[in-house]
Motif scaffolding. Structure first.
Motif, PDB file in Angstrom:
ATOM      1  N   ASN A   1       0.968  -1.184   0.063  1.00 13.31           N
ATOM      2  CA  ASN A   1       0.052   0.045   0.105  1.00 13.31           C
ATOM      3  C   ASN A   1       0.759   1.265  -0.100  1.00 13.31           C
ATOM      4  N   PRO A   2       0.209   2.492  -0.328  1.00 17.34           N
ATOM      5  CA  PRO A   2       1.098   3.568  -0.277  1.00 17.34           C
ATOM      6  C   PRO A   2       2.076   3.802   0.716  1.00 17.34           C
ATOM      7  N   ALA A   3       1.439   3.637   2.082  1.00 10.28           N
ATOM      8  CA  ALA A   3       2.279   3.851   3.322  1.00 10.28           C
ATOM      9  C   ALA A   3       3.616   3.072   3.106  1.00 10.28           C
ATOM     10  N   ALA A   4       3.503   1.745   2.760  1.00 12.71           N
ATOM     11  CA  ALA A   4       4.537   0.749   2.523  1.00 12.71           C
ATOM     12  C   ALA A   4       5.526   1.166   1.546  1.00 12.71           C
ATOM     13  N   GLU A   5       4.991   1.770   0.563  1.00 12.65           N
ATOM     14  CA  GLU A   5       5.741   2.130  -0.495  1.00 12.65           C
ATOM     15  C   GLU A   5       6.758   3.540   0.014  1.00 12.65           C
ATOM     16  N   GLU A   6       6.393   4.095   0.826  1.00 15.69           N
ATOM     17  CA  GLU A   6       7.114   5.198   1.291  1.00 15.69           C
ATOM     18  C   GLU A   6       8.301   4.784   2.032  1.00 15.69           C
ATOM     19  N   ILE A   7       8.383   3.526   2.605  1.00 18.17           N
ATOM     20  CA  ILE A   7       9.485   2.805   3.510  1.00 18.17           C
ATOM     21  C   ILE A   7      10.523   1.903   2.294  1.00 18.17           C
ATOM     22  N   PHE A   8       9.563   1.094   1.552  1.00 19.48           N
ATOM     23  CA  PHE A   8      10.221  -0.057   0.813  1.00 19.48           C
ATOM     24  C   PHE A   8      10.524   0.038  -0.618  1.00 19.48           C
ATOM     25  N   GLY A   9       9.779   1.187  -1.221  1.00 19.35           N
ATOM     26  CA  GLY A   9       9.730   1.586  -2.514  1.00 19.35           C
ATOM     27  C   GLY A   9       8.678   1.223  -3.163  1.00 19.35           C
ATOM     28  N   SER A  10       8.509   1.600  -4.516  1.00 18.07           N
ATOM     29  CA  SER A  10       7.283   1.380  -5.327  1.00 18.07           C
ATOM     30  C   SER A  10       6.755  -0.220  -5.239  1.00 18.07           C
ATOM     31  N   GLU A  11       5.568  -0.299  -5.489  1.00 20.19           N
ATOM     32  CA  GLU A  11       5.000  -1.803  -5.362  1.00 20.19           C
ATOM     33  C   GLU A  11       5.495  -2.564  -7.010  1.00 20.19           C
ATOM     34  N   ALA A  12       5.581  -1.651  -7.998  1.00 20.25           N
ATOM     35  CA  ALA A  12       6.219  -2.144  -9.292  1.00 20.25           C
ATOM     36  C   ALA A  12       7.553  -2.617  -9.209  1.00 20.25           C
ATOM     37  N   GLU A  13       8.282  -2.075  -8.652  1.00 26.27           N
ATOM     38  CA  GLU A  13       9.795  -2.436  -8.534  1.00 26.27           C
ATOM     39  C   GLU A  13      10.061  -3.633  -7.272  1.00 26.27           C
ATOM     40  N   ASN A  14       9.131  -3.755  -6.406  1.00 21.75           N
ATOM     41  CA  ASN A  14       9.273  -4.799  -5.378  1.00 21.75           C
ATOM     42  C   ASN A  14       8.241  -6.094  -5.618  1.00 21.75           C
ATOM     43  N   SER A  15       7.338  -6.122  -6.511  1.00 20.92           N
ATOM     44  CA  SER A  15       6.460  -7.077  -6.794  1.00 20.92           C
ATOM     45  C   SER A  15       7.200  -8.121  -7.264  1.00 20.92           C
ATOM     46  N   GLY A  16       7.092  -9.341  -6.682  1.00 19.82           N
ATOM     47  CA  GLY A  16       7.528 -10.479  -7.214  1.00 19.82           C
ATOM     48  C   GLY A  16       8.949 -11.029  -6.398  1.00 19.82           C
ATOM     49  N   LYS A  17       9.446  -9.825  -5.828  1.00 22.79           N
ATOM     50  CA  LYS A  17      10.654 -10.127  -4.768  1.00 22.79           C
ATOM     51  C   LYS A  17      10.366 -10.633  -3.500  1.00 22.79           C
ATOM     52  N   HIS A  18      11.469 -11.503  -3.135  1.00 27.99           N
ATOM     53  CA  HIS A  18      10.965 -12.151  -1.748  1.00 27.99           C
ATOM     54  C   HIS A  18      11.330 -11.218  -0.645  1.00 27.99           C
ATOM     55  N   ILE A  19      10.353 -11.339   0.417  1.00 28.74           N
ATOM     56  CA  ILE A  19      10.272 -10.161   1.615  1.00 28.74           C
ATOM     57  C   ILE A  19      11.701 -10.010   2.119  1.00 28.74           C
ATOM     58  N   GLY A  20      12.611 -11.061   2.125  1.00 30.86           N
ATOM     59  CA  GLY A  20      13.689 -10.941   2.586  1.00 30.86           C
ATOM     60  C   GLY A  20      14.757  -9.706   1.928  1.00 30.86           C
ATOM     61  N   GLU A  21      14.282  -9.831   0.462  1.00 30.39           N
ATOM     62  CA  GLU A  21      15.412  -9.010  -0.153  1.00 30.39           C
ATOM     63  C   GLU A  21      14.976  -7.415  -0.020  1.00 30.39           C
ATOM     64  N   ILE A  22      13.564  -7.166   0.172  1.00 38.95           N
ATOM     65  CA  ILE A  22      13.039  -5.884   0.472  1.00 38.95           C
ATOM     66  C   ILE A  22      13.130  -5.358   1.905  1.00 38.95           C
ATOM     67  N   ALA A  23      13.061  -6.084   2.730  1.00 40.09           N
ATOM     68  CA  ALA A  23      12.844  -5.904   4.332  1.00 40.09           C
ATOM     69  C   ALA A  23      14.307  -5.375   4.550  1.00 40.09           C
ATOM     70  N   ARG A  24      14.374  -4.222   5.486  1.00 46.21           N
ATOM     71  CA  ARG A  24      15.736  -3.909   5.964  1.00 46.21           C
ATOM     72  C   ARG A  24      15.947  -4.554   7.367  1.00 46.21           C
ATOM     73  N   ASP A  25      15.135  -5.082   7.917  1.00 47.46           N
ATOM     74  CA  ASP A  25      15.535  -5.809   9.140  1.00 47.46           C
ATOM     75  C   ASP A  25      14.997  -7.335   9.160  1.00 47.46           C
ATOM     76  N   PRO A  26      15.969  -8.217   9.174  1.00 41.76           N
ATOM     77  CA  PRO A  26      15.772  -9.659   9.223  1.00 41.76           C
ATOM     78  C   PRO A  26      14.528  -9.963   9.971  1.00 41.76           C
ATOM     79  N   THR A  27      14.042  -9.319  11.107  1.00 40.39           N
ATOM     80  CA  THR A  27      12.847  -9.461  11.791  1.00 40.39           C
ATOM     81  C   THR A  27      11.833  -9.727  10.935  1.00 40.39           C
ATOM     82  N   LEU A  28      11.556  -8.852  10.008  1.00 39.30           N
ATOM     83  CA  LEU A  28      10.314  -9.002   9.094  1.00 39.30           C
ATOM     84  C   LEU A  28      10.371 -10.149   8.414  1.00 39.30           C
ATOM     85  N   ALA A  29      11.427 -10.735   7.637  1.00 42.77           N
ATOM     86  CA  ALA A  29      11.422 -11.877   7.131  1.00 42.77           C
ATOM     87  C   ALA A  29      11.279 -13.081   8.090  1.00 42.77           C
ATOM     88  N   SER A  30      11.825 -13.087   9.060  1.00 44.70           N
ATOM     89  CA  SER A  30      11.616 -13.987   9.989  1.00 44.70           C
ATOM     90  C   SER A  30      10.053 -14.329  10.330  1.00 44.70           C
TER      91      SER A  30
END
Length: 621
Positions: free
Chosen positions: A304-333
């Motif tokens: 959503n737009p609030a998440a795009e402000e942190i992780f980047g646009s949906e178009a460039e992150n769609s299809g990527k694993h959550i571990g690739e875009i997360a800045r903290d390993p806690t999120l992927a875990s």
């Protein structure tokens, strides 16, 4: 013909083939058994009889020698015994004439036997009628010399002739057995190859029939599978060909009806599905908090737009694993744990708070991860909600600062009050009566409690503000726990409780602040002392992956289930628990453990006691 009939027909063909092959083999084996039985009945008995006749004949010849030597009674007894055996064997052979030339052999044995018996009887009568033989070394009598001449000239030649007749009968049957055995081997070999040929023909026919039936049954299923793949790929106009009236044909017809129904539903519900999808996406996009949606493999499908402000646009992150875009390993875990366990993952401690940069400023988010399922409970993916708790953290910070300031400011007047009370009790302002002394003693106890409360508040504020970070050092876990336990043992045993410390000898080193961890153990043991009237308090530890888990168990009254979720909050007091604390010990212990990178939890059953467990990280080797 339906599918069941086809399958039964195919199986029956194999069953009939097995029955035919089994019957053929049984018949041939039975004939081979008959050949063996005929060999035994026709020849083996005659061979055995001939051997027995030879043996009995030799024993009779030995009897004649005994008679010559003067052992008349022994000679007579042995002659009668073996003559009866010879006659019995002869009768057995005479009753089992099966080979050419065997009647002549039997007749020759009969004649020579009768002649031998006649000579033997005359010889025995003559020997027994003469005087006993002279002593050894004397000259033989004339009668003895005549008897020996009669034995060697008449009786022994007849004995050899009769034995030769028995040998002839024996060899005749042995040659017959050998010939029959070779003939049986030839027949068995011929039957073996014939049986092998029949088996090969049946196997080849069975394989051909199996392929025929398999193609007749599987080919429609292959066509149906190909049609299913087309429909799954979006070609709803694909149809399955119906070439039979069996169950597969019925399935194909019903499948075509289903595909037609899907086409109709797609045309009628397509607009509604589009509206529902747009509504769902609009609801997610309108949320103030960041939301990330992943599939069942953990790959991003929606931001959503609030998440795009942190992780980047949906178009460039769609299809990527959550571990690739997360800045903290806690999120992927958290995503991996939610997908693996298919249960929500929501942490309440400091470890679950993620500091993330938004528009150049750092904000605090609490992580909430929930698995997504369809109506049939099939896992679709996971939804990650990052709850913005920056304002709550700010409020908590202000509260901690206020508590720390208030505690600091109260220390001075409290110290004065404590000093005054102490002076009064010491009699500095005059002698006190008993009632005044009792009141001042109560005031001093309350002042001590208040002083401890302020110290705890100040310590908690420093830990939460990061002003009192743990001074990590490499310590052997067993020594640390044992030392803390020994310091607490007098307090436990003075209450009449049993104190046990069960530690493995191979506990590893941990990286901790020794004083802070000893304080955690002290808080837990003191709480256990307060809640336990009788029984025991036990400290145990064990290694769990890269952590050492330390447990403090008591046999007290336990904690009600409604208090377990907030037992580590500040100023929490369980109803019915003994007084004496301000409810900060567990909160301080939790802050210390989390500052070390560990976790703390509790398990309790009413009436069965409680177990508090915290983990400490293992030191790097």
């Amino acid at each position: 013909m339906n599918l069941r009939t086809k399958l039964l027909t195919g199986y029956m063909v194999f069953v009939v083939a097995l029955i035919v092959l089994g019957g053929w083999s049984a018949w041939r084996i039975r004939e081979m058994g008959g050949v063996s039985r005929r060999i035994i009945s026709n020849n083996y008995d005659s061979v055995l009889a001939a051997q027995q006749m030879k043996e009995s004949l030799e024993r009779q010849d030995s009897a004649a020698v005994f008679a010559l030597l003067g052992a008349h009674d022994r000679a007579l007894k042995q002659m009668r015994e073996h003559r009866a055996r010879f006659d019995a064997s002869f009768q057995k052979a005479a009753n089992n004439i099966t080979e050419t030339g065997e009647p002549e052999a039997i007749e020759a044995i009969r004649k020579d036997r009768d002649e031998y018996y006649r000579m033997f009887d005359a010889f025995l009568a003559r020997v027994t009628a003469t005087e006993p033989p002279p002593p050894t070394g004397s000259q033989p009598r004339a009668e003895e010399t005549s008897e020996r001449n009669e034995y060697f000239t008449r009786l022994e030649p007849q004995f050899n002739k009769l034995r030769a007749d028995c040998d002839h009968l024996l060899q005749l049957n042995q040659r017959a057995m050998l010939a029959k055995s070779e003939a049986a081997s030839e027949v068995a070999r011929r039957w073996f190859y014939l049986t092998l040929l029949v088996s090969g023909v049946m196997v080849a026919a069975g394989i051909a029939l199996a392929f025929l039936f398999a193609n007749r049954i599987v080919e429609p299923l292959r066509q149906l599978t190909a049609t299913t793949a087309k429909i799954a790929g979006g070609d709803l106009d694909a149809k399955a060909e119906v070439n039979s009236d069996d169950e597969v044909g019925i399935l194909a017809r019903e499948y075509n009806r289903m595909a037609e129904r899907i086409r109709q539903l797609r045309q009628s519900d397509k607009g509604q599905l589009i509206v529902a999808r747009q509504t769902t996406e609009a609801a997610i996009d309108s949320l103030y908090d960041p939301v990330i949606v992943t599939d069942s493999e953990g790959c991003v499908t929606k931001l959503n737009p609030a998440a795009e402000e942190i992780f980047g646009s949906e178009a460039e992150n769609s299809g990527k694993h959550i571990g690739e875009i997360a800045r903290d390993p806690t999120l992927a875990s958290a995503v991996a744990e939610a997908i693996r366990s298919q249960r929500p993952v929501a942490g309440e401690g400091a470890a679950s708070v993620l500091p993330l940069a938004v528009d150049g400023s750092e904000r605090a988010f609490r992580l909430r991860t929930t698995p997504m399922r369809d109506n049939e409970s099939h896992l679709l993916g996971a939804v990650i909600l990052l709850e913005d708790i920056t304002h709550l953290r700010e409020i908590d910070r202000l509260k901690s600062e206020f508590i720390a300031t208030a505690s600091h400011e109260l220390r001075t007047p409290l110290t004065s009050v404590q000093m005054g009370v102490h002076l009064l009790l010491e009699g500095a302002a005059g002698e006190l009566n008993e009632k005044q002394t009792e009141v001042l003693a109560a005031c001093r106890q309350d002042c001590d409690r208040l002083d401890k409360l302020m110290c705890d508040l100040m310590d908690l504020s420093k830990i939460e503000a990061g002003e009192s970070p743990p001074q990590l050092a490499k310590v052997r876990a067993g020594e640390l726990i044992q030392a803390a336990a020994e310091d607490l043992r007098p307090q436990v045993e003075v209450k009449g409780l049993e104190f046990r410390v069960d530690l493995p000898v191979d506990l590893p080193y941990v990286s901790v602040d020794r004083l802070q961890i000893e304080r955690v153990i002290s808080n837990l043991v003191i709480n256990a002392i307060r809640s336990t009237r009788q029984g025991e308090i036990r400290i145990t530890a064990d290694r769990r992956d890269r952590n050492v888990a330390v447990s403090v168990t008591d046999s007290g009254s336990g904690i009600p289930s409604e208090y377990l979720s907030n037992i580590f909050d500040k100023f929490v007091q369980v109803p019915g628990a003994p007084t004496g604390g301000a409810g900060l010990g567990l909160a301080i212990s939790k802050s210390i453990v989390e500052a070390h990178g560990g976790q703390i939890g509790v398990h309790s059953d009413m009436g069965s006691g409680s177990t508090f467990t915290f983990t400490l990280p293992v030191a790097n080797e």
